[in-house]
Structure formats: C-alpha cells, structure tokens
Design a protein around this motif. Structure first.
Motif, PDB file in Angstrom:
ATOM      1  N   LYS A 102       0.826  -1.206   0.000  1.00  0.00           N
ATOM      2  CA  LYS A 102       0.000   0.000   0.000  1.00  0.00           C
ATOM      3  C   LYS A 102       0.862   1.257   0.000  1.00  0.00           C
ATOM      4  O   LYS A 102       0.516   2.252  -0.648  1.00  0.00           O
ATOM      5  CB  LYS A 102      -0.961  -0.018   1.196  1.00  0.00           C
ATOM      6  CG  LYS A 102      -2.021  -1.105   1.074  1.00  0.00           C
ATOM      7  CD  LYS A 102      -2.909  -1.186   2.299  1.00  0.00           C
ATOM      8  CE  LYS A 102      -3.947  -2.298   2.145  1.00  0.00           C
ATOM      9  NZ  LYS A 102      -4.867  -2.365   3.297  1.00  0.00           N
ATOM     10  N   ALA A 105       2.181   1.567  -3.507  1.00  0.00           N
ATOM     11  CA  ALA A 105       1.101   1.991  -4.402  1.00  0.00           C
ATOM     12  C   ALA A 105       0.834   3.485  -4.253  1.00  0.00           C
ATOM     13  O   ALA A 105       0.611   4.183  -5.250  1.00  0.00           O
ATOM     14  CB  ALA A 105      -0.164   1.191  -4.117  1.00  0.00           C
ATOM     15  N   SER A 108       3.608   5.288  -6.093  1.00  0.00           N
ATOM     16  CA  SER A 108       3.405   5.100  -7.535  1.00  0.00           C
ATOM     17  C   SER A 108       2.217   5.922  -8.030  1.00  0.00           C
ATOM     18  O   SER A 108       2.287   6.565  -9.080  1.00  0.00           O
ATOM     19  CB  SER A 108       3.185   3.610  -7.825  1.00  0.00           C
ATOM     20  OG  SER A 108       2.841   3.404  -9.168  1.00  0.00           O
ATOM     21  N   ASN A 109       1.121   5.896  -7.273  1.00  0.00           N
ATOM     22  CA  ASN A 109      -0.054   6.673  -7.659  1.00  0.00           C
ATOM     23  C   ASN A 109       0.247   8.169  -7.677  1.00  0.00           C
ATOM     24  O   ASN A 109      -0.235   8.896  -8.554  1.00  0.00           O
ATOM     25  CB  ASN A 109      -1.229   6.372  -6.727  1.00  0.00           C
ATOM     26  CG  ASN A 109      -1.781   4.968  -6.916  1.00  0.00           C
ATOM     27  OD1 ASN A 109      -1.454   4.270  -7.862  1.00  0.00           O
ATOM     28  ND2 ASN A 109      -2.618   4.551  -5.984  1.00  0.00           N
ATOM     29  N   ARG A 157      -7.157   1.773 -13.136  1.00  0.00           N
ATOM     30  CA  ARG A 157      -6.204   0.665 -13.312  1.00  0.00           C
ATOM     31  C   ARG A 157      -5.583   0.712 -14.705  1.00  0.00           C
ATOM     32  O   ARG A 157      -4.388   0.426 -14.861  1.00  0.00           O
ATOM     33  CB  ARG A 157      -6.888  -0.670 -13.044  1.00  0.00           C
ATOM     34  CG  ARG A 157      -7.082  -0.932 -11.548  1.00  0.00           C
ATOM     35  CD  ARG A 157      -7.688  -2.282 -11.224  1.00  0.00           C
ATOM     36  NE  ARG A 157      -9.115  -2.233 -11.541  1.00  0.00           N
ATOM     37  CZ  ARG A 157      -9.739  -3.077 -12.362  1.00  0.00           C
ATOM     38  NH1 ARG A 157      -9.096  -4.066 -12.922  1.00  0.00           N
ATOM     39  NH2 ARG A 157     -11.023  -2.948 -12.596  1.00  0.00           N
ATOM     40  N   ARG A 162      -2.976   1.788  -8.553  1.00  0.00           N
ATOM     41  CA  ARG A 162      -3.117   0.542  -7.784  1.00  0.00           C
ATOM     42  C   ARG A 162      -3.935   0.787  -6.525  1.00  0.00           C
ATOM     43  O   ARG A 162      -4.034   1.908  -6.051  1.00  0.00           O
ATOM     44  CB  ARG A 162      -1.735   0.004  -7.427  1.00  0.00           C
ATOM     45  CG  ARG A 162      -0.908  -0.284  -8.679  1.00  0.00           C
ATOM     46  CD  ARG A 162       0.389  -0.985  -8.421  1.00  0.00           C
ATOM     47  NE  ARG A 162       1.094  -0.582  -7.232  1.00  0.00           N
ATOM     48  CZ  ARG A 162       2.401  -0.429  -7.147  1.00  0.00           C
ATOM     49  NH1 ARG A 162       3.153  -0.649  -8.176  1.00  0.00           N
ATOM     50  NH2 ARG A 162       2.973  -0.081  -6.007  1.00  0.00           N
ATOM     51  N   PHE A 163      -4.504  -0.305  -5.976  1.00  0.00           N
ATOM     52  CA  PHE A 163      -5.394  -0.259  -4.812  1.00  0.00           C
ATOM     53  C   PHE A 163      -6.591   0.650  -5.096  1.00  0.00           C
ATOM     54  O   PHE A 163      -6.972   1.484  -4.278  1.00  0.00           O
ATOM     55  CB  PHE A 163      -4.641   0.149  -3.535  1.00  0.00           C
ATOM     56  CG  PHE A 163      -3.864  -0.993  -2.952  1.00  0.00           C
ATOM     57  CD1 PHE A 163      -4.470  -1.889  -2.082  1.00  0.00           C
ATOM     58  CD2 PHE A 163      -2.544  -1.194  -3.304  1.00  0.00           C
ATOM     59  CE1 PHE A 163      -3.755  -2.960  -1.557  1.00  0.00           C
ATOM     60  CE2 PHE A 163      -1.816  -2.266  -2.787  1.00  0.00           C
ATOM     61  CZ  PHE A 163      -2.430  -3.155  -1.924  1.00  0.00           C
TER      62      PHE A 163
END
Length: 191
Positions: A102, A105, A108-109, A157, A162-163
C-alpha cells in the motif's frame, strides 16, 4: 425510527453505521457525502481508501493525522519523490498502516498524478459521478459497488493506478460526495 438510524447523545438522527464514536460522528456530519474537489484532496482520499482496504474506516480516521504528517500532506509532487529510504521509514512508523504494497502503491499513484495536468485528476474522477443520484431509504439499499465505481476502477487501473478496486472506489465516491448515501431519516438529507 428505523434501525438504519441512530440517535446520538446530542439527540441527532444519523446513519446507523456511525455508532457512538465522536470522530465517526464528526466525519459523518462534516465530510461523508460532502462534495470534495481538488487533485490533492482526491489523491489523499484515494490513498487513504487504499490503506483502508481490509480494515475499518475508523482505524484510518484515527490514523489520518499521522498519515498526513508522514506523507507530506498528500501533496502528490512531494510523495512522488519518495524513495527506498522513505519506504523503510514508513514501514517502521506505528502511527500508520505499515503495509509495504500500500505504501508503494501510494508513491506510484502520486507519480501518476504528477503526470496529469493540474485539475485533471479531479475532472477525471468526477466524470464517473452518476448523473442521477438516488437517495437510499435504508442501509440495505447502499451498494458496495456500482457500474460507475466499476468504470472508475477500470479506468484508473488502465492508467496504472493501484489499490483502486471497485469497492474502494465506491467508498471514495461516498466519502467525496460523488454519491450521497445518507439514508432518508438522517439529518444530513435535509442539507
């Protein structure tokens, strides 16, 4: 009064999921279902909803001040710069949810958000808000996912986020006021 409503110690009728926790009451009364705009604010919601996956929302609310502190106020540009040392620092911080996947992510997000034009994340996410919102009469009518949250999840996505599963995105839609799932007898339906 239905079982979908709970009367608080202040004698106000709220959605029953709120319970007796003062922070949950504040969140319900001031945030949940209130339209929220802005790339930073929506990035924060996306991140916290991702951390919430598999946990209770009250856990996240209680940890939100620390999350904001250690994730640079969820400023995407700052979080996008996080590296391995930051990941390790976050993994040792008991004030947040220490889940490596998490954390990675979220970083990355943030990088994906910084690749977008200013205001693009807000416009993109709000494009999935249903055109004709409906008011649930009971908690049983509140879905876990909708065609709109399915579409938002798939589109995010597709961009590499992600998530951001459909259930997580529907929770974001509720939290950010893209939908308003306060049940009919809740005091918030009059506002």
């Amino acid at each position: 009064m239905s079982t979908d409503i709970r009367i608080g110690p202040d004698e106000i009728a709220r959605c029953a999921w709120v319970g007796d926790d003062p922070e949950y009451r504040r969140y319900h009364d001031e945030e949940w279902g209130t339209p929220l705009h802005g790339d930073r604010a929506l990035f924060e919601k996306m991140s916290l909803e991702g951390f919430q996956a598999g946990l209770s929302w009250i856990t996240i609310l209680r940890k939100r001040p620390r999350f904001r502190e250690v994730f640079a106020g969820f400023e995407p540009e700052a979080v996008a710069q996080f590296g391995d040392a930051d990941v390790e620092r976050l993994m040792t911080d008991a004030g947040i949810i220490r889940n490596r996947a998490k954390i990675l992510a979220t970083i990355s997000n943030a990088r994906l958000v910084t690749d977008m034009a200013p205001g693009e994340l807000d416009e993109f996410m709000w494009s999935f808000a249903p055109a004709a919102p409906r008011r649930p009469r009971s908690l049983a009518e509140v879905p876990a996912t909708t065609p709109e949250s399915d579409a938002m999840s798939k589109a995010l996505r597709g961009r590499g986020f992600r998530f951001v599963g459909s259930t997580t995105m529907y929770a974001l839609m509720q939290s950010a006021g893209m939908v308003d799932d306060h049940v009919e007898e809740c005091w918030r339906t009059a506002h």
